[in-house]
Scaffold this active site. Structure first.
Site, PDB file in Angstrom:
ATOM      1  N   MET A 155       0.816  -1.200   0.052  1.00 47.58           N
ATOM      2  CA  MET A 155       0.081   0.282  -0.027  1.00 47.58           C
ATOM      3  C   MET A 155       1.020   0.980   0.024  1.00 47.58           C
ATOM      4  O   MET A 155       2.086   1.138   0.449  1.00 47.58           O
ATOM      5  CB  MET A 155      -0.885  -0.120   1.254  1.00 47.58           C
ATOM      6  CG  MET A 155      -2.152   1.032   0.982  1.00 47.58           C
ATOM      7  SD  MET A 155      -1.878   2.565   1.175  1.00 47.58           S
ATOM      8  CE  MET A 155      -1.335   2.675   3.222  1.00 47.58           C
ATOM      9  N   CYS A 156       0.482   2.345  -0.651  1.00 50.53           N
ATOM     10  CA  CYS A 156       1.335   3.480  -0.667  1.00 50.53           C
ATOM     11  C   CYS A 156       0.456   4.725  -0.885  1.00 50.53           C
ATOM     12  O   CYS A 156      -0.488   4.703  -1.199  1.00 50.53           O
ATOM     13  CB  CYS A 156       2.289   3.320  -1.420  1.00 50.53           C
ATOM     14  SG  CYS A 156       1.892   3.118  -3.449  1.00 50.53           S
ATOM     15  N   GLY A 157       1.206   5.988  -1.060  1.00 48.19           N
ATOM     16  CA  GLY A 157       0.487   7.210  -1.648  1.00 48.19           C
ATOM     17  C   GLY A 157       1.342   7.397  -2.784  1.00 48.19           C
ATOM     18  O   GLY A 157       2.567   7.501  -3.041  1.00 48.19           O
ATOM     19  N   HIS A 186       5.111   6.965  -2.210  1.00 48.40           N
ATOM     20  CA  HIS A 186       5.323   6.630  -0.803  1.00 48.40           C
ATOM     21  C   HIS A 186       4.927   5.497  -0.455  1.00 48.40           C
ATOM     22  O   HIS A 186       3.929   5.396  -0.156  1.00 48.40           O
ATOM     23  CB  HIS A 186       4.979   7.811   0.259  1.00 48.40           C
ATOM     24  CG  HIS A 186       5.559   9.205  -0.391  1.00 48.40           C
ATOM     25  ND1 HIS A 186       6.645   9.791   0.206  1.00 48.40           N
ATOM     26  CD2 HIS A 186       4.917   9.887  -1.440  1.00 48.40           C
ATOM     27  CE1 HIS A 186       6.702  11.103  -0.171  1.00 48.40           C
ATOM     28  NE2 HIS A 186       5.953  11.240  -1.451  1.00 48.40           N
TER      29      HIS A 186
END
Length: 618
Positions: free
Chosen positions: A1-3, A52
């Site tokens: 999972m990330c931004g 990110h």
């Protein structure tokens, strides 16, 4: 999972940097951060990609991922099925390889449609000079967009920044995937905007396929892709069959489903044994297993270390003690290794003293038997000594006792997350109002704040000796029960629709619920939970679970002729009994904002759908 973040610029000028947006992205992905700029000769000057990463499985794979052909991938997702991912592999790397092997749009669309799990992505396909992006079928991962006419730039991002600025943020509709031809130039008559080719899910295509204009950024135009390509949906259509329910002008329910409200065991015994309960448990159990075993591993030098001691869990449940979260906890107990604890995150907002001192009101004019089957643990908060003994705290403790009875050897960390009014105001001002965007209602404020504190997981736990110890959950994976009410008629509005329109109306209401869940719930919840560097996982929205529930006729899932606490989510209540759960199987639906009592801290005259000024002026 990330931004993930992508800025597609029509102008060579640098766009101003949004510090708040960058901070929000960094909180989503604390394990790796990297930027990449791709210059482009043509109408679109450049693409800035930023990622990110929150490392969850296999070797840490830094993003943006750029392959030998110059293709660039931003991937915020999890592959739980559909595409093979070995235990020692990272799903981002697997998806990047598969997309790199695609050339024609039909190949790329087919590759995405095979993925089972939540995702949002941005993909620059260099050979075709185009940019792809979108969200999964249910919209379980957030993706926002807006077009800045002054800066001549389209922004795609997991989370917004400051509320002010160029144009409003909108959620990318989870109606399919989108493609921008970077050689096409500007759209005539739109102030230099962008043409968006839409590749809809087949179910959306049946209704036209294109997102409504109000969901598309200003100066942009959405058009059906020139090949008429669609994505194969991951679930079967909703079963719309209805029983012969009108007899002599009176609505009736299938006789086989009518049972005494006070005796759920009778419901299990009297209903025809067709295997629905066992099958639901099986698909739900597999869905939970996929989500609690896809965790950070020891593969690679950069993998995060294991939890520091036996008190800290890798998996947590957003836990009210209600049937949805109880079933998730009971099924997680099957699959989380026995020596590891499971965190149960239970949030409560401090009751005001004057309200706690009021005597308990007598029940008057209660409809649908809403006080029936309510356990003694849910006695009025005014009769308890603690200002944090709100309804969800009391049912949570009762649920904890049931789980301990199921597995006394398991360490269950019941984390009491206690929130004061001052803490609520500060969190709303500093964090929640930015994360909830672009949603802005009273309901979004209440649920967003409650979920933010619960996901943070900072509170106290009570040990065997009765001592309360400060505790902070380190679990990166949070299981949440969203999706159960939407599919199994758990909301009061479902009962109202059934009373007025029978099974036909109920089917229509359930179809609408699942169709709007991406814009109403899931994007917001992903932004809120991920703000703590944690990942929301939704077992009730696993493709196999939804596919199975969609296959059943509505009367096999719920019987709203029965009182609250029994008729809604009846199939799930039967599953709870089969799993060995007790009184929690009979609890009526209680919304998070009421169970945690955050709604009592604000203006009682507000309606849930009202625009929330606190999100604007906090």
């Amino acid at each position: 999972m990330c931004g993930i973040f992508c800025l597609l610029s029509l102008s060579p000028a640098e766009s101003p940097h949004d510090q708040r947006l960058h901070q929000n992205l960094r909180r989503r992905g604390p394990d790796s951060a990297q930027d990449l700029t791709v210059s482009h000769a043509g109408p679109f000057s450049r693409c800035l990609f930023s990622a990110h990463v929150l490392h969850m499985r296999g070797p840490l794979t830094r993003q943006p991922v750029r392959d030998a052909g110059g293709n660039v991938l931003l991937w915020n997702g999890e592959v739980f099925a559909g595409v093979p991912v070995a235990p020692d592999e990272n799903d981002t790397a697997v998806v990047a390889r598969r997309l790199s092997a695609c050339d024609a749009p039909a190949e790329l669309v087919s590759a995405l449609a095979r993925v089972r799990g939540p995702w949002a992505f941005v993909y620059y396909q260099r050979a075709r000079r185009c940019l792809w992006f979108g969200r999964d079928f249910f919209g379980r991962r957030s993706l926002l967009w807006r077009f800045d006419a002054e800066a001549e730039a389209l922004t795609l991002t997991s989370v917004a920044g400051d509320a002010c600025g160029a144009g409003p943020w909108l959620e990318v509709p989870a109606a399919g995937v989108y493609r921008i031809d970077l050689e096409a130039g500007r759209v005539a008559g739109t102030g230099g905007g962008v043409t968006l080719e839409v590749y809809p899910w087949a179910t959306a295509a049946a209704g036209g396929g294109l997102p409504s204009p109000e969901n598309v950024p200003s100066n942009c135009v959405a058009t059906m892709n020139p090949w008429g390509l669609v994505l194969a949906p991951p679930v079967s259509p909703l079963n719309t069959a209805v029983p012969e329910e009108v007899e002599d002008g009176v609505l009736r329910s299938p006789p086989a489903s009518r049972v005494a409200a006070e005796d759920l065991e009778a419901a299990l015994a009297s209903r025809e044994r067709t295997g629905e309960v066992d099958r639901l448990i099986a698909v739900l159990s597999e869905a939970v297993q996929r989500r609690v075993l896809s965790l950070p591993s020891d593969v690679g030098d950069e993998s995060p270390p294991p939890p520091p001691n036996e008190d800290h869990a890798s998996v947590a449940v957003l836990f009210s003690g209600g049937i949805d979260s109880m079933i998730l906890a009971a099924l997680a107990d099957r699959h989380v290794p026995a020596h590891q604890p499971i965190d149960l995150l239970n949030v409560a907002f401090k009751l005001q003293e004057k309200r706690r001192q009021q005597p308990a009101k007598k029940a008057k004019n209660k409809k649908d038997g809403e006080d029936q089957n309510k356990p003694a643990a849910t006695a009025a908060a005014s009769e308890t000594p603690s200002p944090f003994d709100v309804p969800d705290r009391l049912t949570g403790r009762a649920g904890l006792r049931e789980l301990r009875a199921l597995n006394p050897a398991r360490r269950w960390n019941f984390v009491e997350v206690n929130v004061t009014e001052e803490e609520l105001r500060e969190a709303r001002r500093e964090r929640v109002r930015h994360l909830v965007q672009p949603l802005d209602t009273v309901l979004d404020d209440s649920i967003g704040c409650a979920m933010w504190f619960a996901a943070r997981g900072e509170g106290v736990v009570t040990r065997a000796a009765g001592d309360q110890t400060p505790f902070a959950s380190l679990a990166k994976v949070l299981l949440t029960g969203i999706g159960a009410d939407e599919q199994l008629a758990g909301y009061s509005r479902h009962r109202v629709r059934f009373k007025t329109s029978g099974h036909q109306g109920l089917v229509q209401e359930l179809a609408m619920e699942l169709g709007r869940i991406s814009s109403r719930n899931l994007g917001r919840d992903d932004r809120i939970i991920a703000d703590h560097g944690k990942e929301a996982r939704f077992p009730y929205l696993d493709e196999d679970v939804v596919d199975y529930l969609n296959s059943l006729p509505v009367w096999r899932k719920a019987d709203l002729s029965l009182p609250r606490g029994v008729g809604e989510k009846l199939l799930l209540r039967q599953a709870a009994r089969a799993l060995g759960l007790g009184s929690s199987a009979l609890l009526p639906k209680r919304a998070m904002q009421f169970g945690s009592r955050i709604a009592k801290m604000e203006n009682g005259r507000e309606r849930a759908s009202d625009r929330c000024n606190r999100l604007l002026s906090a």
